[in-house]
Structure formats: C-alpha cells, structure tokens
Scaffold this motif. Structure first.
Motif, PDB file in Angstrom:
ATOM      1  N   LEU A 444       0.831  -1.208   0.000  1.00 11.73           N
ATOM      2  CA  LEU A 444       0.000   0.000   0.000  1.00 11.73           C
ATOM      3  C   LEU A 444       0.864   1.256   0.000  1.00 11.73           C
ATOM      4  O   LEU A 444       0.512   2.261  -0.633  1.00 11.73           O
ATOM      5  N   ARG A 445       2.004   1.216   0.690  1.00 11.50           N
ATOM      6  CA  ARG A 445       2.904   2.375   0.677  1.00 11.50           C
ATOM      7  C   ARG A 445       3.451   2.623  -0.725  1.00 11.50           C
ATOM      8  O   ARG A 445       3.609   3.763  -1.148  1.00 11.50           O
ATOM      9  N   VAL A 446       3.727   1.529  -1.448  1.00  9.50           N
ATOM     10  CA  VAL A 446       4.207   1.694  -2.824  1.00  9.50           C
ATOM     11  C   VAL A 446       3.106   2.291  -3.698  1.00  9.50           C
ATOM     12  O   VAL A 446       3.351   3.212  -4.496  1.00  9.50           O
ATOM     13  N   LEU A 447       1.886   1.805  -3.544  1.00 13.27           N
ATOM     14  CA  LEU A 447       0.776   2.340  -4.338  1.00 13.27           C
ATOM     15  C   LEU A 447       0.588   3.830  -4.092  1.00 13.27           C
ATOM     16  O   LEU A 447       0.221   4.582  -5.010  1.00 13.27           O
ATOM     17  N   ASP A 448       0.852   4.269  -2.878  1.00  9.58           N
ATOM     18  CA  ASP A 448       0.752   5.701  -2.573  1.00  9.58           C
ATOM     19  C   ASP A 448       1.764   6.528  -3.350  1.00  9.58           C
ATOM     20  O   ASP A 448       1.568   7.728  -3.543  1.00  9.58           O
ATOM     21  N   LEU A 449       2.860   5.897  -3.778  1.00 11.48           N
ATOM     22  CA  LEU A 449       3.922   6.614  -4.492  1.00 11.48           C
ATOM     23  C   LEU A 449       3.756   6.573  -6.008  1.00 11.48           C
ATOM     24  O   LEU A 449       4.484   7.273  -6.717  1.00 11.48           O
ATOM     25  N   LEU A 450       2.826   5.780  -6.500  1.00 12.15           N
ATOM     26  CA  LEU A 450       2.738   5.596  -7.943  1.00 12.15           C
ATOM     27  C   LEU A 450       2.167   6.800  -8.681  1.00 12.15           C
ATOM     28  O   LEU A 450       2.176   6.828  -9.913  1.00 12.15           O
ATOM     29  N   ASP A 451       1.653   7.810  -7.940  1.00  8.29           N
ATOM     30  CA  ASP A 451       1.261   9.034  -8.625  1.00  8.29           C
ATOM     31  C   ASP A 451       2.467   9.918  -8.897  1.00  8.29           C
ATOM     32  O   ASP A 451       2.379  10.904  -9.625  1.00  8.29           O
ATOM     33  N   GLN A 452       3.627   9.542  -8.326  1.00  7.80           N
ATOM     34  CA  GLN A 452       4.858  10.284  -8.557  1.00  7.80           C
ATOM     35  C   GLN A 452       5.877   9.488  -9.371  1.00  7.80           C
ATOM     36  O   GLN A 452       6.776  10.067  -9.964  1.00  7.80           O
ATOM     37  N   VAL A 453       5.746   8.165  -9.360  1.00 10.60           N
ATOM     38  CA  VAL A 453       6.752   7.285  -9.970  1.00 10.60           C
ATOM     39  C   VAL A 453       6.106   6.460 -11.073  1.00 10.60           C
ATOM     40  O   VAL A 453       5.062   5.861 -10.872  1.00 10.60           O
ATOM     41  N   GLN A 454       6.740   6.433 -12.239  1.00  5.77           N
ATOM     42  CA  GLN A 454       6.283   5.592 -13.340  1.00  5.77           C
ATOM     43  C   GLN A 454       7.407   4.635 -13.712  1.00  5.77           C
ATOM     44  O   GLN A 454       8.368   5.022 -14.371  1.00  5.77           O
ATOM     45  N   SER A 455       7.279   3.391 -13.275  1.00  6.47           N
ATOM     46  CA  SER A 455       8.323   2.398 -13.523  1.00  6.47           C
ATOM     47  C   SER A 455       7.688   1.041 -13.735  1.00  6.47           C
ATOM     48  O   SER A 455       7.045   0.496 -12.828  1.00  6.47           O
ATOM     49  N   SER A 456       7.850   0.512 -14.938  1.00  7.85           N
ATOM     50  CA  SER A 456       7.328  -0.829 -15.217  1.00  7.85           C
ATOM     51  C   SER A 456       7.967  -1.857 -14.309  1.00  7.85           C
ATOM     52  O   SER A 456       7.339  -2.859 -13.938  1.00  7.85           O
ATOM     53  N   ARG A 457       9.208  -1.625 -13.952  1.00  7.24           N
ATOM     54  CA  ARG A 457       9.923  -2.543 -13.061  1.00  7.24           C
ATOM     55  C   ARG A 457       9.183  -2.667 -11.722  1.00  7.24           C
ATOM     56  O   ARG A 457       8.933  -3.773 -11.226  1.00  7.24           O
ATOM     57  N   ILE A 458       8.825  -1.534 -11.144  1.00  7.63           N
ATOM     58  CA  ILE A 458       8.144  -1.538  -9.849  1.00  7.63           C
ATOM     59  C   ILE A 458       6.748  -2.116  -9.991  1.00  7.63           C
ATOM     60  O   ILE A 458       6.293  -2.904  -9.142  1.00  7.63           O
ATOM     61  N   GLN A 459       6.044  -1.749 -11.054  1.00  5.80           N
ATOM     62  CA  GLN A 459       4.702  -2.300 -11.242  1.00  5.80           C
ATOM     63  C   GLN A 459       4.739  -3.810 -11.438  1.00  5.80           C
ATOM     64  O   GLN A 459       3.850  -4.527 -10.973  1.00  5.80           O
ATOM     65  N   GLY A 460       5.779  -4.299 -12.115  1.00  7.67           N
ATOM     66  CA  GLY A 460       5.909  -5.745 -12.274  1.00  7.67           C
ATOM     67  C   GLY A 460       6.133  -6.450 -10.949  1.00  7.67           C
ATOM     68  O   GLY A 460       5.595  -7.542 -10.714  1.00  7.67           O
ATOM     69  N   MET A 461       6.927  -5.818 -10.080  1.00 10.16           N
ATOM     70  CA  MET A 461       7.152  -6.399  -8.753  1.00 10.16           C
ATOM     71  C   MET A 461       5.857  -6.443  -7.950  1.00 10.16           C
ATOM     72  O   MET A 461       5.550  -7.443  -7.279  1.00 10.16           O
ATOM     73  N   LEU A 462       5.079  -5.365  -8.016  1.00 10.66           N
ATOM     74  CA  LEU A 462       3.804  -5.345  -7.288  1.00 10.66           C
ATOM     75  C   LEU A 462       2.835  -6.394  -7.820  1.00 10.66           C
ATOM     76  O   LEU A 462       2.081  -7.014  -7.052  1.00 10.66           O
ATOM     77  N   ALA A 463       2.850  -6.595  -9.135  1.00 13.48           N
ATOM     78  CA  ALA A 463       1.969  -7.617  -9.715  1.00 13.48           C
ATOM     79  C   ALA A 463       2.337  -9.005  -9.192  1.00 13.48           C
ATOM     80  O   ALA A 463       1.458  -9.827  -8.886  1.00 13.48           O
TER      81      ALA A 463
END
Length: 492
Positions: A444-463
């Motif tokens: 949830l803390r990462v999701l809070d940061l996704l309005d500032q960060v655009q990284s397929s790498r991070i989104q893949g990790m969350l998936a």
C-alpha cells in the motif's frame, strides 16, 4: 587538415576577477579546493560537480553569483559570511533578462517542441527556474550548467509531474540540446561542435538522471531518443578542440547509458542492451576507462534482470578489471554487488557471499574524489537494496526483507523512485516469506507513491506480490491492497 576555431560571442558586461574568493582558497590548488567543496557539499546533503575549472571561473569573475546549491555549500564552508563577503554579486543583480548576443546557440528548448508561454525552463521566462542560472553564465561558451540538484528545481519538477505526468516533465526539462535536435530532425547537423554543445550534452545527462531519481523511467524513455540522436550527430560533426571532442564522446556515452537505463527500467531489455553496447563502443574508441566501467556495470545489471546470470558475472568482472585503476573504492563496491547478483542468479551462494563481503569492505572505505559523478545514487540504502535482491534471488526471504526494510528507511527522500523500489522489494519478500499482513502494508505504501513514480519494473514487482497474496485475502490489509492494486492504471 586544420580545423577552423570558432569563438562564441562574449558577454557585454566586463569581467571582474573575484580576488576575495581567491584569498579564501589560500594555498590549496584549484583542484584541491574543488575537492573541499565537494566534501562540504556531502556534509549537508548537496551534490555539486565542482572541479578546478569551476573554481577558476569563479576566481576569474565569470560566475558573478553561484546557483543555490553552490551558495548553500559556500556558506556552510565559511559560516557567518554572506555571498558578498565571498566576493559575489547580489543575486538580484545577475538575474535579469539580458538580451542574447547575436549568434549564440539557444540551448534551452523543450525536446521536440517549440517555446510556449508555460515553458518553465525558457531563459527568457521570468518564472522561478530562471534563478537557477547565473545570468552571465547562462550563455558562456564553457557553461557546465551545474544547477541540476537544487531544491528549487525539484519543486518545479514535482509540480509538473503531479499535474502533467512523466511525458510533460520530459518535454519541459530535457531540452538543453533543443537547437541541435531541431537541426538534426531537419537534416541540418552542425558543421562543428563547440564547448557550448558539450555543456548542453552534459546537462541533458544530468537532467535525465534527476528525473529518473524522482519519477522512474516510463515517462521519459520515448522523449530521450531525440537528445541521443543529437549527441551522436555532434560527434559526427567533429569538434573545434580536442578537449571538446573528449567531452562530447564522454557525454554521448553517458547519455547512451542513461537512455539505456530508461529502457531497462521500463522493461525494454533489447533496447537497453543496444544502448549499453553503443556506450561501450564509444568508451573503447576513446580509451575512456570510466565510461567503459559504467557501461559494463549496467550491462551486468541488465543481464541479471534478463535471466542471463553468467553474463552478469562476466560483465561485472570485466567492469572491475577496467575500473580498478580509477581508484574509487565505491565504484569497486558497486561492481562487486553486480557480480554478487550474477552469482545469486546462478544459485551459487558461496560466490554471492564472497562478492557481498567484498562490496561491504570496499564501501566502508568511504567516498573519494575519484568517485564518478554518475554514482551519486550509490549510498548505504542502495547497498542494502542490492543485497536484499541477492538474498531474494537465493530464496532467503528473512534476510532479504531485513535488508529491503533497511534500504527503504535509509533512502534520501530525493530518490522517490528508489523508495518505491525498495518498498516493493520489501513487500514481495514479506509475501513470499509468509507475512502477508506486513506485505500488504508495504504494498500500500508503494501504491501511494505511484502518482509520482512511473516504472514498469516496480509495477511488475507489485503484480508478482499481488499474485502471491491472492490466497491470503483474509489477512489484515491484503484485500485492500489487492483492490487498490487492481484499480491502479498500468503504464502503457
């Protein structure tokens, strides 16, 4: 054939040497004093690329007032003094809209766009970012644009990103090569490249790194292709001086690595491999060991992420061979970590542990003046984060989560992307280690940061974390994380 030497127009204002600053330097050489400036910057959390040339320009009066980052460093070095006490002019005296001399190259344009009334980096715009540049220094032919890390710019970039997204940020801030980009697009490459082109190229590299630190790669990659094409067009055009040619080759190579990293972080592995190979070829043509070590370093990281661990080990070892004579313990520490990642991918725990031990020992030797500028991201947080990745690859979730948690806690707020990355690593390690409630909180803390960060790498990790947590919907916070993750827009 003898190259014709062209001279850029000089400012109309007479230059007055800064004798006060020269006296403050004392018996130190310009290079020694520049090292003291960089050390003082680190003490207060600033990052400046001060060298002997910058000190010489200050003492010659070419820099009448330092930018905000240097101001903070100088006032820290000489407590109780003002800029005037250091021989500088008041900022209000140098921030005017002085007319550009005829023939000057306009270097601050938006990539692929024309000037508009809302371009925050237009030097004729009276908005806040203009303060980043010394008015006289802005058009100086040897301008090194050492303004890329001040907090005023950070605030502007943050506002742009929040309101317009990564592409808007890129369009507004990746433009120091604007005139060359336009010329290349119109099939009108420059006849000769000068020091102003080299300075613009170096600034393009710094701005890409600054934006990636805060926002990730996805909104930047497509925009970064134009500066890279312009950089190699400048190499083809040739330079007026050998020193300028060396700066152009180094800058083009570093830009290729930066664009390669944007491709890497956004999941375009084939593109990244091509850009890194281009940088490596540039380094070898010019005998630039620092650039070669950097290219091998990133190649090792890419190989690990692409599932080629043996190549990762070989590339990291090659980087260490070429990088050892440079004398930077921190560089060798990072390269040992790249090797450790390869050994982990090969499930060689012994090899990994040995490389990790070397990395830690080298890191503890501390900073030195030989540390490359591009390594500004490498601190204790990155050391912990990369070690966490090694333990995660080896399946030791307890150790991995401990190091990932420490990485997230240690990271400077400036590096928003890395905070999101380390926290995503933590969430995944906790999920796979059987602690779903803690994993959900981290996710949830990462999701809070996704309005500032655009990284397929991070989104893949969350998936991946979401898939692991699916059977644990009843655990505290897991359903909330899964719902929010499912509703989060994916980067295209």
């Amino acid at each position: 054939m003898t190259s014709s030497i062209t001279t850029s127009s000089q400012p109309d204002r007479p230059v007055r040497p800064n004798h006060t600053f020269r006296q403050l330097r004392g018996r130190h050489s310009p290079a020694e004093f520049a090292a003291l400036v960089r050390r003082a910057a680190r003490e207060i959390g600033e990052r400046v690329s001060c060298d002997a040339r910058y000190i010489g320009r200050v003492e010659a009066g070419e820099i009448r007032c330092p930018n905000y980052a240097y101001e903070r460093v100088f006032l820290h070095m000489f407590p109780g003094r003002t800029l005037a006490d250091l021989g500088f002019a008041h900022r209000s005296a140098v921030r005017g809209r002085g007319a550009r001399p005829a023939g000057d190259v306009p270097l601050v344009l938006a990539v692929g766009e024309t000037r508009g009334p809302v371009d925050p980096y237009d030097p004729q715009n009276g908005s806040e970012p203009q303060d980043r540049f010394e008015e006289q220094d802005r058009h100086h032919p040897q301008n090194t644009y050492e303004t890329h890390d001040n907090y005023e710019e950070s605030d502007v970039l943050r506002r742009l990103f929040m309101t317009g997204g990564g592409a808007t940020v890129a369009a507004a801030t990746l433009g120091p090569l604007g005139s060359t980009i336009d010329a290349v697009a119109a099939n009108r490459p420059p006849h000769r490249a000068g020091s102003s082109h080299a300075a613009a190229l170096e600034e393009a590299v710094r701005r890409i790194r600054l934006l990636d630190d805060r926002h990730g790669a996805d909104g930047l990659y497509r925009r970064a292709a134009a500066p890279l094409r312009a950089a190699y067009a400048l190499l083809d055009a040739g330079a007026t001086r050998q020193t300028t040619a060396e700066r152009l080759h180094s800058g083009a190579g570093e830009l290729a690595i930066s664009v390669g990293w944007l491709a890497h972080d956004s999941g375009r592995f084939d593109d990244a491999r091509s850009h890194y190979a281009e940088a490596l070829a540039t380094a070898r043509m010019t005998g630039d060991q620092g650039l070669e070590a950097h290219a091998f370093c990133n190649t090792a990281f890419l190989a690990r992420d692409a599932g080629r661990p043996r190549e990762a080990v070989r590339a990291a070892q090659a980087a260490q061979r070429v990088g050892r004579p440079l004398g930077s313990a921190r560089l060798m520490s990072l390269l040992a970590l790249r090797e450790a990642g390869g050994w982990a991918g090969l499930a060689d725990r012994t090899g990994c542990e040995q490389a990790l031990a070397r990395a830690q020992a080298l890191f503890e030797r501390g900073h030195s003046d030989a540390d490359p500028e591009w390594m500004s991201f490498y601190g204790e947080a990155e050391l912990e984060g990369l070690e966490a990745q090694c333990w995660s690859t080896l399946g030791d979730w307890r150790r991995a989560s401990r190091h990932a948690r420490r990485a997230a806690e240690l990271q400077d707020p400036h590096f928003t992307r890395n905070i999101a990355l380390y926290t995503a690593e933590l969430a995944d390690d906790l999920a796979r280690g059987g602690r779903p409630d803690e994993a959900a909180r981290a996710g949830l803390r990462v999701l809070d940061l996704l309005d500032q960060v655009q990284s397929s790498r991070i989104q893949g990790m969350l998936a991946g974390t979401a898939r692991v947590l699916l059977p644990h919907r009843r655990a505290g916070g897991v359903q909330e994380f899964l719902d929010r993750h499912a509703s989060t827009p994916r980067v295209v």
